[in-house]
Design a protein around this motif. Sequence first.
Motif, PDB file in Angstrom:
ATOM      1  N   TYR A 217      34.632 -20.825  -3.632  1.00 23.21           N
ATOM      2  CA  TYR A 217      34.208 -21.715  -4.720  1.00 23.21           C
ATOM      3  C   TYR A 217      32.728 -21.529  -5.040  1.00 23.21           C
ATOM      4  CZ  TYR A 217      33.003 -26.112  -7.064  1.00 23.21           C
ATOM      5  OH  TYR A 217      32.532 -27.045  -7.939  1.00 23.21           O
ATOM      6  N   LEU A 218      31.908 -21.478  -4.010  1.00 22.82           N
ATOM      7  CA  LEU A 218      30.464 -21.344  -4.208  1.00 22.82           C
ATOM      8  C   LEU A 218      30.071 -19.974  -4.748  1.00 22.82           C
ATOM      9  CD1 LEU A 218      29.154 -23.171  -1.012  1.00 22.82           C
ATOM     10  CD2 LEU A 218      29.100 -24.018  -3.372  1.00 22.82           C
ATOM     11  N   ASN A 219      30.947 -18.979  -4.560  1.00 27.23           N
ATOM     12  CA  ASN A 219      30.646 -17.628  -5.028  1.00 27.23           C
ATOM     13  C   ASN A 219      31.456 -17.237  -6.262  1.00 27.23           C
ATOM     14  OD1 ASN A 219      28.689 -16.169  -3.054  1.00 27.23           O
ATOM     15  ND2 ASN A 219      30.033 -17.385  -1.737  1.00 27.23           N
ATOM     16  N   HIS A 220      31.952 -18.256  -6.983  1.00 27.03           N
ATOM     17  CA  HIS A 220      32.510 -18.063  -8.320  1.00 27.03           C
ATOM     18  C   HIS A 220      33.847 -17.336  -8.344  1.00 27.03           C
ATOM     19  CE1 HIS A 220      28.430 -19.278  -8.995  1.00 27.03           C
ATOM     20  NE2 HIS A 220      27.958 -18.125  -8.598  1.00 27.03           N
ATOM     21  N   PHE A 221      34.699 -17.668  -7.361  1.00 31.22           N
ATOM     22  CA  PHE A 221      36.060 -17.160  -7.362  1.00 31.22           C
ATOM     23  C   PHE A 221      37.044 -18.322  -7.457  1.00 31.22           C
ATOM     24  CE2 PHE A 221      34.000 -13.442  -5.472  1.00 31.22           C
ATOM     25  CZ  PHE A 221      34.659 -12.405  -6.114  1.00 31.22           C
ATOM     26  N   GLU A 222      38.092 -18.105  -8.222  1.00 30.85           N
ATOM     27  CA  GLU A 222      39.167 -19.088  -8.350  1.00 30.85           C
ATOM     28  C   GLU A 222      40.366 -18.613  -7.529  1.00 30.85           C
ATOM     29  OE1 GLU A 222      42.322 -20.680 -11.754  1.00 30.85           O
ATOM     30  OE2 GLU A 222      40.645 -19.366 -12.313  1.00 30.85           O
ATOM     31  N   ILE A 223      40.824 -19.429  -6.614  1.00 31.72           N
ATOM     32  CA  ILE A 223      41.949 -19.058  -5.767  1.00 31.72           C
ATOM     33  C   ILE A 223      43.251 -19.134  -6.567  1.00 31.72           C
ATOM     34  CG2 ILE A 223      43.301 -19.686  -3.715  1.00 31.72           C
ATOM     35  CD1 ILE A 223      40.703 -20.696  -2.462  1.00 31.72           C
ATOM     36  N   LEU A 224      44.002 -18.035  -6.530  1.00 30.21           N
ATOM     37  CA  LEU A 224      45.285 -17.966  -7.226  1.00 30.21           C
ATOM     38  C   LEU A 224      46.454 -18.213  -6.289  1.00 30.21           C
ATOM     39  CD1 LEU A 224      44.703 -14.752  -9.390  1.00 30.21           C
ATOM     40  CD2 LEU A 224      44.308 -17.136 -10.050  1.00 30.21           C
ATOM     41  N   GLN A 225      46.318 -17.781  -5.043  1.00 32.24           N
ATOM     42  CA  GLN A 225      47.431 -17.881  -4.107  1.00 32.24           C
ATOM     43  C   GLN A 225      46.896 -17.867  -2.681  1.00 32.24           C
ATOM     44  OE1 GLN A 225      50.366 -14.823  -4.764  1.00 32.24           O
ATOM     45  NE2 GLN A 225      51.833 -15.670  -3.295  1.00 32.24           N
ATOM     46  N   THR A 226      47.497 -18.670  -1.814  1.00 35.47           N
ATOM     47  CA  THR A 226      47.184 -18.677  -0.386  1.00 35.47           C
ATOM     48  C   THR A 226      48.478 -18.486   0.379  1.00 35.47           C
ATOM     49  OG1 THR A 226      45.315 -20.192  -0.720  1.00 35.47           O
ATOM     50  CG2 THR A 226      46.173 -19.993   1.519  1.00 35.47           C
ATOM     51  N   ILE A 227      48.489 -17.500   1.272  1.00 34.82           N
ATOM     52  CA  ILE A 227      49.701 -17.145   2.007  1.00 34.82           C
ATOM     53  C   ILE A 227      49.433 -17.293   3.498  1.00 34.82           C
ATOM     54  CG2 ILE A 227      51.359 -15.297   2.487  1.00 34.82           C
ATOM     55  CD1 ILE A 227      50.338 -14.066  -0.254  1.00 34.82           C
ATOM     56  N   ASP A 228      50.284 -18.053   4.166  1.00 36.33           N
ATOM     57  CA  ASP A 228      50.225 -18.190   5.622  1.00 36.33           C
ATOM     58  C   ASP A 228      51.029 -17.036   6.206  1.00 36.33           C
ATOM     59  OD1 ASP A 228      50.300 -18.932   8.280  1.00 36.33           O
ATOM     60  OD2 ASP A 228      50.777 -21.031   7.882  1.00 36.33           O
ATOM     61  N   ARG A 229      50.341 -16.109   6.892  1.00 36.34           N
ATOM     62  CA  ARG A 229      51.001 -14.871   7.307  1.00 36.34           C
ATOM     63  C   ARG A 229      50.768 -14.580   8.787  1.00 36.34           C
ATOM     64  NH1 ARG A 229      49.743  -8.595   5.905  1.00 36.34           N
ATOM     65  NH2 ARG A 229      51.894  -7.845   5.893  1.00 36.34           N
ATOM     66  N   LYS A 230      51.843 -14.321   9.500  1.00 36.96           N
ATOM     67  CA  LYS A 230      51.769 -13.910  10.891  1.00 36.96           C
ATOM     68  C   LYS A 230      51.689 -12.389  10.949  1.00 36.96           C
ATOM     69  CE  LYS A 230      52.231 -14.193  15.422  1.00 36.96           C
ATOM     70  NZ  LYS A 230      51.192 -14.789  16.292  1.00 36.96           N
ATOM     71  N   THR A 231      50.677 -11.861  11.664  1.00 34.74           N
ATOM     72  CA  THR A 231      50.586 -10.419  11.865  1.00 34.74           C
ATOM     73  C   THR A 231      51.048 -10.098  13.279  1.00 34.74           C
ATOM     74  OG1 THR A 231      48.313 -10.404  12.707  1.00 34.74           O
ATOM     75  CG2 THR A 231      48.618 -10.401  10.305  1.00 34.74           C
ATOM     76  N   TYR A 232      50.878  -8.840  13.685  1.00 36.41           N
ATOM     77  CA  TYR A 232      51.358  -8.423  15.001  1.00 36.41           C
ATOM     78  C   TYR A 232      50.721  -9.222  16.125  1.00 36.41           C
ATOM     79  CZ  TYR A 232      47.012  -6.079  16.224  1.00 36.41           C
ATOM     80  OH  TYR A 232      45.703  -5.824  16.548  1.00 36.41           O
ATOM     81  N   ALA A 233      49.532  -9.793  15.907  1.00 36.79           N
ATOM     82  CA  ALA A 233      48.827 -10.466  17.003  1.00 36.79           C
ATOM     83  C   ALA A 233      48.207 -11.791  16.619  1.00 36.79           C
ATOM     84  CB  ALA A 233      47.727  -9.543  17.542  1.00 36.79           C
ATOM     85  N   TYR A 234      48.026 -12.027  15.322  1.00 38.52           N
ATOM     86  CA  TYR A 234      47.227 -13.182  14.913  1.00 38.52           C
ATOM     87  C   TYR A 234      47.918 -13.972  13.808  1.00 38.52           C
ATOM     88  CZ  TYR A 234      43.810  -9.910  16.899  1.00 38.52           C
ATOM     89  OH  TYR A 234      43.160  -9.019  17.694  1.00 38.52           O
ATOM     90  N   ASP A 235      47.677 -15.282  13.825  1.00 44.22           N
ATOM     91  CA  ASP A 235      48.041 -16.109  12.675  1.00 44.22           C
ATOM     92  C   ASP A 235      46.921 -15.991  11.648  1.00 44.22           C
ATOM     93  OD1 ASP A 235      50.520 -17.346  13.562  1.00 44.22           O
ATOM     94  OD2 ASP A 235      49.288 -18.358  15.065  1.00 44.22           O
ATOM     95  N   THR A 236      47.257 -15.553  10.466  1.00 42.65           N
ATOM     96  CA  THR A 236      46.247 -15.323   9.444  1.00 42.65           C
ATOM     97  C   THR A 236      46.601 -16.054   8.157  1.00 42.65           C
ATOM     98  OG1 THR A 236      47.274 -13.364   8.430  1.00 42.65           O
ATOM     99  CG2 THR A 236      45.894 -12.988  10.367  1.00 42.65           C
TER     100      THR A 236
END
Length: 253
Positions: A217-236
């Motif tokens: 927000y402070l750097n002038h980007f508008e969020i279009l989509q947020t995805i909760d994604r599990k990778t091979y080792a980390y919750d991201t």
Amino acid sequence: MSSLYPDKMAEIYDAMYQSFIDYNKEYTFYNTLLQKNSPESILEIGSGTGNLAHYFIENKQNYTGLDYSKSMIAIAEKRNPSGRFIHGDMRDFNLEQKTDAIIITSRSTSYLITNNDINDTFKTLYNNLNSNGIIIFDFIDASRFIPYIRENDTIVHSVLYKGVNYIRKSDWEISSQDNFILEWTAKYYEAEDSNIIANDYATVRVFTLHEMQLFLYLNHFEILQTIDRKTYAYDTYVIVAKKKNPEHRLRIF
């Protein structure tokens, strides 16, 4: 970040991640998000040894890879002779021509330790994007990862690649600094009882979703989509965000 992945570590990283990650699925994931916005040019930050790059290049997309490790770039260029790779720092680079989309892959945001690092990165991305350009990036979720490492002293990953059984044993220490800073130590072996073949040390940062939303927000980007994604080792989380036009930018006095 000055000693990120010298020659030997770049080779071991390449071998292990061949088995950690299905790069065909990884490409499908990112390309599906990208094509919703139909970019004509794509920059990948954290392109590493060029495994993901291979699919963009094979599909004849206008792709450029950027990485901080020259050793990784050397492997990427050998793997993708027709590809374009440049050495650079995500916090401060200037493309010859602006791009329509920038992806930061492989949780490379973890190397942005300070708030200045993050703000400098988003400012640099903004300045290298065409109007209405998009960014896609992932980051490790602090709210889940920190409790996990406090309950698991050593995290072990084992992969078989070209007949060699690589083992990585990782230990994490929560720093006394602010901002969810972690000290990561990893030891690599070719078998359970063998000698250490390499050591890796890094200071990294994990983020909460709310603080990353605020940085954007402070750097002038508008969020279009947020995805909760599990990778091979980390919750991201994976975030897709769009560059705001100047007239829509936040004014800070």
